[in-house]
Design a protein around this motif. Structure first.
Motif, PDB file in Angstrom:
ATOM      1  N   PHE A  83      28.120 -34.639  12.117  1.00  0.00           N
ATOM      2  CA  PHE A  83      29.470 -34.331  11.645  1.00  0.00           C
ATOM      3  C   PHE A  83      29.595 -34.732  10.184  1.00  0.00           C
ATOM      4  O   PHE A  83      29.214 -35.836   9.801  1.00  0.00           O
ATOM      5  CB  PHE A  83      30.500 -35.084  12.500  1.00  0.00           C
ATOM      6  N   ILE A  84      30.107 -33.814   9.385  1.00  0.00           N
ATOM      7  CA  ILE A  84      30.365 -34.090   7.968  1.00  0.00           C
ATOM      8  C   ILE A  84      31.822 -33.752   7.681  1.00  0.00           C
ATOM      9  O   ILE A  84      32.320 -32.693   8.078  1.00  0.00           O
ATOM     10  CB  ILE A  84      29.448 -33.256   7.042  1.00  0.00           C
ATOM     11  N   PHE A  85      32.480 -34.654   6.979  1.00  0.00           N
ATOM     12  CA  PHE A  85      33.854 -34.435   6.534  1.00  0.00           C
ATOM     13  C   PHE A  85      33.873 -34.609   5.025  1.00  0.00           C
ATOM     14  O   PHE A  85      33.321 -35.578   4.509  1.00  0.00           O
ATOM     15  CB  PHE A  85      34.801 -35.458   7.181  1.00  0.00           C
ATOM     16  N   ALA A  86      34.479 -33.674   4.317  1.00  0.00           N
ATOM     17  CA  ALA A  86      34.601 -33.787   2.862  1.00  0.00           C
ATOM     18  C   ALA A  86      36.048 -33.533   2.461  1.00  0.00           C
ATOM     19  O   ALA A  86      36.649 -32.541   2.874  1.00  0.00           O
ATOM     20  CB  ALA A  86      33.675 -32.791   2.165  1.00  0.00           C
ATOM     21  N   ASP A  87      36.572 -34.425   1.651  1.00  0.00           N
ATOM     22  CA  ASP A  87      37.949 -34.313   1.167  1.00  0.00           C
ATOM     23  C   ASP A  87      37.969 -34.582  -0.339  1.00  0.00           C
ATOM     24  O   ASP A  87      38.439 -35.622  -0.792  1.00  0.00           O
ATOM     25  CB  ASP A  87      38.832 -35.317   1.911  1.00  0.00           C
ATOM     26  N   PHE A 105      24.882 -26.850   3.028  1.00  0.00           N
ATOM     27  CA  PHE A 105      23.938 -26.047   3.813  1.00  0.00           C
ATOM     28  C   PHE A 105      22.602 -25.856   3.098  1.00  0.00           C
ATOM     29  O   PHE A 105      21.548 -25.866   3.743  1.00  0.00           O
ATOM     30  CB  PHE A 105      24.580 -24.717   4.214  1.00  0.00           C
ATOM     31  N   GLU A 106      22.621 -25.719   1.782  1.00  0.00           N
ATOM     32  CA  GLU A 106      21.369 -25.575   1.030  1.00  0.00           C
ATOM     33  C   GLU A 106      20.498 -26.829   1.165  1.00  0.00           C
ATOM     34  O   GLU A 106      19.278 -26.730   1.234  1.00  0.00           O
ATOM     35  CB  GLU A 106      21.649 -25.317  -0.452  1.00  0.00           C
ATOM     36  N   LYS A 107      21.123 -27.994   1.193  1.00  0.00           N
ATOM     37  CA  LYS A 107      20.377 -29.252   1.288  1.00  0.00           C
ATOM     38  C   LYS A 107      20.071 -29.639   2.737  1.00  0.00           C
ATOM     39  O   LYS A 107      19.424 -30.658   2.986  1.00  0.00           O
ATOM     40  CB  LYS A 107      21.142 -30.396   0.598  1.00  0.00           C
ATOM     41  N   GLY A 108      20.555 -28.853   3.699  1.00  0.00           N
ATOM     42  CA  GLY A 108      20.248 -29.110   5.101  1.00  0.00           C
ATOM     43  C   GLY A 108      20.816 -30.412   5.634  1.00  0.00           C
ATOM     44  O   GLY A 108      20.200 -31.058   6.482  1.00  0.00           O
ATOM     45  N   LEU A 109      21.993 -30.799   5.160  1.00  0.00           N
ATOM     46  CA  LEU A 109      22.581 -32.070   5.590  1.00  0.00           C
ATOM     47  C   LEU A 109      23.173 -32.025   6.995  1.00  0.00           C
ATOM     48  O   LEU A 109      23.332 -33.054   7.640  1.00  0.00           O
ATOM     49  CB  LEU A 109      23.665 -32.516   4.605  1.00  0.00           C
ATOM     50  N   LEU A 110      23.497 -30.815   7.467  1.00  0.00           N
ATOM     51  CA  LEU A 110      24.143 -30.668   8.772  1.00  0.00           C
ATOM     52  C   LEU A 110      23.101 -30.263   9.811  1.00  0.00           C
ATOM     53  O   LEU A 110      22.335 -29.329   9.601  1.00  0.00           O
ATOM     54  CB  LEU A 110      25.248 -29.612   8.688  1.00  0.00           C
ATOM     55  N   LYS A 111      23.095 -30.980  10.931  1.00  0.00           N
ATOM     56  CA  LYS A 111      22.199 -30.619  12.034  1.00  0.00           C
ATOM     57  C   LYS A 111      22.575 -29.237  12.549  1.00  0.00           C
ATOM     58  O   LYS A 111      23.708 -28.776  12.366  1.00  0.00           O
ATOM     59  CB  LYS A 111      22.292 -31.645  13.161  1.00  0.00           C
ATOM     60  N   ASP A 112      21.640 -28.578  13.228  1.00  0.00           N
ATOM     61  CA  ASP A 112      21.857 -27.206  13.708  1.00  0.00           C
ATOM     62  C   ASP A 112      23.113 -27.050  14.553  1.00  0.00           C
ATOM     63  O   ASP A 112      23.810 -26.057  14.449  1.00  0.00           O
ATOM     64  CB  ASP A 112      20.642 -26.714  14.502  1.00  0.00           C
ATOM     65  N   ASP A 113      23.421 -28.028  15.384  1.00  0.00           N
ATOM     66  CA  ASP A 113      24.610 -27.952  16.228  1.00  0.00           C
ATOM     67  C   ASP A 113      25.772 -28.769  15.660  1.00  0.00           C
ATOM     68  O   ASP A 113      26.744 -29.043  16.348  1.00  0.00           O
ATOM     69  CB  ASP A 113      24.283 -28.391  17.653  1.00  0.00           C
ATOM     70  N   GLY A 114      25.663 -29.145  14.391  1.00  0.00           N
ATOM     71  CA  GLY A 114      26.663 -29.986  13.755  1.00  0.00           C
ATOM     72  C   GLY A 114      27.900 -29.227  13.294  1.00  0.00           C
ATOM     73  O   GLY A 114      27.946 -27.994  13.302  1.00  0.00           O
ATOM     74  N   PHE A 133      42.134 -27.085   6.204  1.00  0.00           N
ATOM     75  CA  PHE A 133      40.798 -27.428   6.652  1.00  0.00           C
ATOM     76  C   PHE A 133      40.026 -26.146   6.924  1.00  0.00           C
ATOM     77  O   PHE A 133      40.549 -25.251   7.598  1.00  0.00           O
ATOM     78  CB  PHE A 133      40.822 -28.254   7.949  1.00  0.00           C
ATOM     79  N   SER A 134      38.804 -26.085   6.435  1.00  0.00           N
ATOM     80  CA  SER A 134      37.875 -25.032   6.840  1.00  0.00           C
ATOM     81  C   SER A 134      36.791 -25.723   7.648  1.00  0.00           C
ATOM     82  O   SER A 134      36.280 -26.772   7.248  1.00  0.00           O
ATOM     83  CB  SER A 134      37.276 -24.327   5.627  1.00  0.00           C
ATOM     84  N   ILE A 135      36.478 -25.115   8.783  1.00  0.00           N
ATOM     85  CA  ILE A 135      35.449 -25.658   9.661  1.00  0.00           C
ATOM     86  C   ILE A 135      34.231 -24.766   9.593  1.00  0.00           C
ATOM     87  O   ILE A 135      34.338 -23.539   9.688  1.00  0.00           O
ATOM     88  CB  ILE A 135      35.980 -25.764  11.112  1.00  0.00           C
ATOM     89  N   PHE A 136      33.083 -25.405   9.422  1.00  0.00           N
ATOM     90  CA  PHE A 136      31.805 -24.693   9.303  1.00  0.00           C
ATOM     91  C   PHE A 136      30.859 -25.192  10.381  1.00  0.00           C
ATOM     92  O   PHE A 136      30.919 -26.332  10.795  1.00  0.00           O
ATOM     93  CB  PHE A 136      31.167 -24.955   7.928  1.00  0.00           C
ATOM     94  N   ARG A 137      29.941 -24.287  10.789  1.00  0.00           N
ATOM     95  CA  ARG A 137      28.928 -24.647  11.797  1.00  0.00           C
ATOM     96  C   ARG A 137      27.569 -24.240  11.317  1.00  0.00           C
ATOM     97  O   ARG A 137      27.412 -23.371  10.531  1.00  0.00           O
ATOM     98  CB  ARG A 137      29.211 -23.930  13.119  1.00  0.00           C
TER      99      ARG A 137
END
Length: 176
Positions: free
Chosen positions: A114-118, A134-143, A172-176
């Motif tokens: 889980f990543i939250f940015a404000d 997403f370019e740096k791959g910080l979020l796990k596939d199911d994150g 809020f925008s939610i991304f997967r």
């Protein structure tokens, strides 16, 4: 500032009046975390809080069971406040990084559930943040990545965009 639910539910922290950061409102915070329940269970997750500000979101994530939270905040006074809040709840599950978020993103080799940015709504680089994550791959596939921003921003065309939620002036925008 208060923690909405979980282990530290109801705990209050007085934010110094000199702070430039605006914590996410309790109403918006409660609603976005309710939406998140449909996406993931925070219990035992690895979380990242970018532009941590007052630490409100980091505290909420820990209260809801995150195994660890990395909080990134550039402002010295804000980082000290976050450190004090973590000491008050007696946790060692928060890793506080006082530094530039963009440098952190470029050098981070860890992935998060889980990543939250404000970021500040007027930050010139704000529109680039989802791509960087997403370019740096910080979020796990199911994150899940939740991005708080002003109403003037629209990320619905982003390939990882899942949905948009607005609570008053908070978007809020939610991304997967």
């Amino acid at each position: 500032m208060r923690i909405i639910t979980g282990l530290y539910k109801g705990r209050h922290f007085d934010i110094p009046r000199t702070f430039k950061a605006r914590p996410t409102t309790d109403f918006a915070k409660e609603n976005i975390f309710n939406v998140l329940n449909g996406y993931l269970d925070l219990e035992d997750t690895m979380a990242l809080d970018l532009f941590s500000g007052t630490g409100s979101i980091s505290l909420e994530m820990l209260s809801r069971g995150c195994a660890s939270v990395v909080s990134v905040e550039a402002d010295r006074d804000h980082a000290n406040f976050i450190r004090q809040c973590m000491q008050k709840i007696n946790t060692d599950k928060d890793i506080l990084i006082r530094g530039d978020v963009f440098r952190f993103i470029k050098s981070c080799h860890q992935q998060f559930d889980f990543i939250f940015a404000d970021p500040p709504y007027d930050l010139a680089e704000l529109p680039t943040i989802p791509d960087l994550i997403f370019e740096k791959g910080l979020l796990k596939d199911d994150g899940v990545f939740v991005f708080e921003h002003g109403k003037q921003n629209d990320f619905s065309a982003h390939p990882h965009f899942a949905e948009h939620r607005a609570y008053g002036s908070v978007n809020f925008s939610i991304f997967r």
